[in-house]
Write an enzyme that holds these catalytic residues in place. Structure first.
Site, PDB file in Angstrom:
ATOM      1  N   HIS A  70       0.800  -1.227   0.000  1.00  0.00           N
ATOM      2  CA  HIS A  70       0.000   0.000   0.000  1.00  0.00           C
ATOM      3  C   HIS A  70       0.834   1.278   0.000  1.00  0.00           C
ATOM      4  O   HIS A  70       0.316   2.340  -0.348  1.00  0.00           O
ATOM      5  CB  HIS A  70      -0.923   0.034   1.220  1.00  0.00           C
ATOM      6  CG  HIS A  70      -1.971  -1.029   1.234  1.00  0.00           C
ATOM      7  ND1 HIS A  70      -2.835  -1.241   0.187  1.00  0.00           N
ATOM      8  CD2 HIS A  70      -2.288  -1.951   2.187  1.00  0.00           C
ATOM      9  CE1 HIS A  70      -3.649  -2.247   0.487  1.00  0.00           C
ATOM     10  NE2 HIS A  70      -3.333  -2.698   1.689  1.00  0.00           N
ATOM     11  N   GLY A  86      -2.085   2.033   5.095  1.00  0.00           N
ATOM     12  CA  GLY A  86      -2.435   0.671   5.470  1.00  0.00           C
ATOM     13  C   GLY A  86      -1.330  -0.110   6.145  1.00  0.00           C
ATOM     14  O   GLY A  86      -1.077  -1.267   5.812  1.00  0.00           O
ATOM     15  N   TYR A 137      -4.042 -11.287   9.549  1.00  0.00           N
ATOM     16  CA  TYR A 137      -4.341 -10.758  10.871  1.00  0.00           C
ATOM     17  C   TYR A 137      -4.837 -11.811  11.850  1.00  0.00           C
ATOM     18  O   TYR A 137      -5.236 -11.484  12.956  1.00  0.00           O
ATOM     19  CB  TYR A 137      -5.325  -9.585  10.730  1.00  0.00           C
ATOM     20  CG  TYR A 137      -4.764  -8.565   9.774  1.00  0.00           C
ATOM     21  CD1 TYR A 137      -3.821  -7.645  10.198  1.00  0.00           C
ATOM     22  CD2 TYR A 137      -5.109  -8.590   8.422  1.00  0.00           C
ATOM     23  CE1 TYR A 137      -3.239  -6.748   9.311  1.00  0.00           C
ATOM     24  CE2 TYR A 137      -4.541  -7.701   7.527  1.00  0.00           C
ATOM     25  CZ  TYR A 137      -3.606  -6.782   7.974  1.00  0.00           C
ATOM     26  OH  TYR A 137      -3.021  -5.912   7.089  1.00  0.00           O
ATOM     27  N   HIS A 181      -6.769  -7.221   0.091  1.00  0.00           N
ATOM     28  CA  HIS A 181      -6.820  -5.796  -0.226  1.00  0.00           C
ATOM     29  C   HIS A 181      -6.137  -5.516  -1.564  1.00  0.00           C
ATOM     30  O   HIS A 181      -5.151  -6.160  -1.912  1.00  0.00           O
ATOM     31  CB  HIS A 181      -6.136  -4.975   0.870  1.00  0.00           C
ATOM     32  CG  HIS A 181      -6.745  -5.153   2.220  1.00  0.00           C
ATOM     33  ND1 HIS A 181      -6.229  -6.023   3.160  1.00  0.00           N
ATOM     34  CD2 HIS A 181      -7.835  -4.586   2.795  1.00  0.00           C
ATOM     35  CE1 HIS A 181      -6.967  -5.975   4.253  1.00  0.00           C
ATOM     36  NE2 HIS A 181      -7.957  -5.116   4.060  1.00  0.00           N
ATOM     37  N   ASP A 214      -3.544 -10.801  -1.961  1.00  0.00           N
ATOM     38  CA  ASP A 214      -3.986 -10.225  -0.689  1.00  0.00           C
ATOM     39  C   ASP A 214      -5.460  -9.860  -0.827  1.00  0.00           C
ATOM     40  O   ASP A 214      -5.937  -9.552  -1.919  1.00  0.00           O
ATOM     41  CB  ASP A 214      -3.151  -8.960  -0.442  1.00  0.00           C
ATOM     42  CG  ASP A 214      -3.227  -8.433   0.968  1.00  0.00           C
ATOM     43  OD1 ASP A 214      -4.298  -7.922   1.340  1.00  0.00           O
ATOM     44  OD2 ASP A 214      -2.213  -8.483   1.693  1.00  0.00           O
TER      45      ASP A 214
END
EC number: 3.5.1.98
Length: 390
Positions: A101, A109, A264, A138, A136
């Protein structure tokens, strides 16, 4: 997790160098890099305007040793690219990298330095075309933005799009501009995509991209937040489904740089990248995790694999078909394997070596410094690109 550390230790003969500010400034603005060097939790309140300008705070917090953290993961990806360039390996891995990011002049991010862009810039010294693939959850916005106006890098990102999901970019209509038009490929997905749908779409698009674009090297960002049950994710991918993408890309036998990314639910991140390291090493791993210092994190079943999730799959067959048709149609517009006039290959950055004669014999040398001096005989090469100068 110990599994990951074990495999990385087996793979590396020496630790990567810490990236120098001059290396980071090959993409990032020098003023941004300089600010990252001097900011810390104690003095950040003295620089409110700079903190806002560089987007630090909130999801990009300042923490102790932040710049060293950036140096370590960025240095790993740069060194991985150099090893590929110098034909020291066919596959290079940096699970600490993949911070996709970060922008030229600001953080985003929890990404401060975009190691992927730096690695790709290294690969472009030796390869006319580099393919970047991102799985990912994202959108890989920082990498796409960096190469949005060139045909020398094709970016392909598979990600969740819509519902104000971070970072809010990556529509299928975002194609690149000027010389880079049609060289940015976005695969926007909805909540709940499962292994079969994801893998079919991945294989169809990537096989066509490789056929048409004919990259000299591939960079694969393996963010693990696309796994089921990730705390920030919304997909249903099992570890086998995620790893199938790695297996598929490996089969092309094109120089491959693999990085980590988001993730995460830490125990599943460790599981995922362990399995994928095994795939890259052609090593089959048992599903039962052996006893180790972190075994409690893998309770109650202590298994390496995790199944897919049960979120409702909002990606209907018609939606996936429409995305696939649009992308394949756009690929028809690009020049087949665009050529570039290659000039003299620029050398790796000169990084000053320390002089052993000038070292203080009474000064204690830390473990990292000792590790850096370890060099395997079969990975030594002469000249400006000597790895000790990386």
């Amino acid at each position: 997790m110990s599994f990951i550390f074990f495999f990385i230790c087996c793979l590396l003969s020496q630790r990567p160098h810490k990236a120098y500010p001059i290396e980071m400034a090959q993409f990032h603005s020098p003023d941004y890099v300089e600010f990252l060097q001097r900011i810390n939790p104690e003095n950040q309140n003295l620089f409110p305007s700079e903190m806002a300008r560089y987007n630090l705070g909130e999801d990009c917090p300042v923490f102790d040793d932040m710049f060293e953290f950036c140096q370590i993961y960025a240095g790993g990806t740069i060194d991985a690219a150099r090893r590929l360039n110098n034909k020291l390996c066919d596959i290079a891995i940096n699970w600490a990298g993949g911070l996709h990011h970060a922008k030229k002049c600001d953080a985003s991010g929890f990404c401060y330095i975009n190691d992927l862009v730096l690695g790709i810039l290294e690969l472009l010294k030796h390869h006319p075309r580099v393919l970047y693939i991102d799985i990912d959850v994202h959108h890989g916005d920082g990498v796409e933005e960096a190469f949005y106006f060139t045909d020398r890098v094709m970016t392909v990102s598979f990600h969740k799009f819509g519902d104000k999901f971070f970072p809010g970019t990556g529509d299928v209509k975002d194609l690149g501009e000027r010389e880079g038009k049609f060289y940015a490929i976005n695969v926007p997905l909805k909540d709940g995509i499962d292994d079969s749908s994801f893998n079919r779409l991945f294989r169809t698009i990537i096989s066509k991209v490789v056929e048409i674009y004919q990259p000299g090297a591939i960079v694969l960002q393996c963010g693990a937040d696309s796994l089921a049950r990730d705390r920030l994710g919304c997909f249903n991918l099992s570890i086998d489904g995620h790893a199938e993408c790695v297996k598929f890309v490996k089969k092309f036998n094109i120089p491959l740089l693999v990085t980590g990314g988001g993730g995460y639910t830490k125990e599943n991140v460790a599981r995922c990248w362990t399995v994928e390291t095994g795939i890259l090493l052609d090593t089959e791993l048992p599903n039962e995790i052996p006893e180790n210092d972190y075994i409690k994190y893998f309770a109650p079943d202590y298994s390496l694999k995790i199944p897919g999730g049960h979120i409702e799959n909002l990606n209907t067959k018609s939606y996936i078909s429409s995305i696939k048709v649009q992308i394949l149609e756009n690929l028809r517009y690009i020049q087949h394997a665009p050529s570039v006039q290659m000039q003299e290959v620029p050398p790796d950055f000169y990084i000053p070596d320390f002089d052993e004669d000038e070292q203080n014999p009474d000064e204690r040398v830390d473990q990292r410094s000792r590790d850096k001096q370890i060099q395997r005989d079969d990975e030594y090469f002469d000249g400006d690109n000597d790895n000790n100068g990386s």
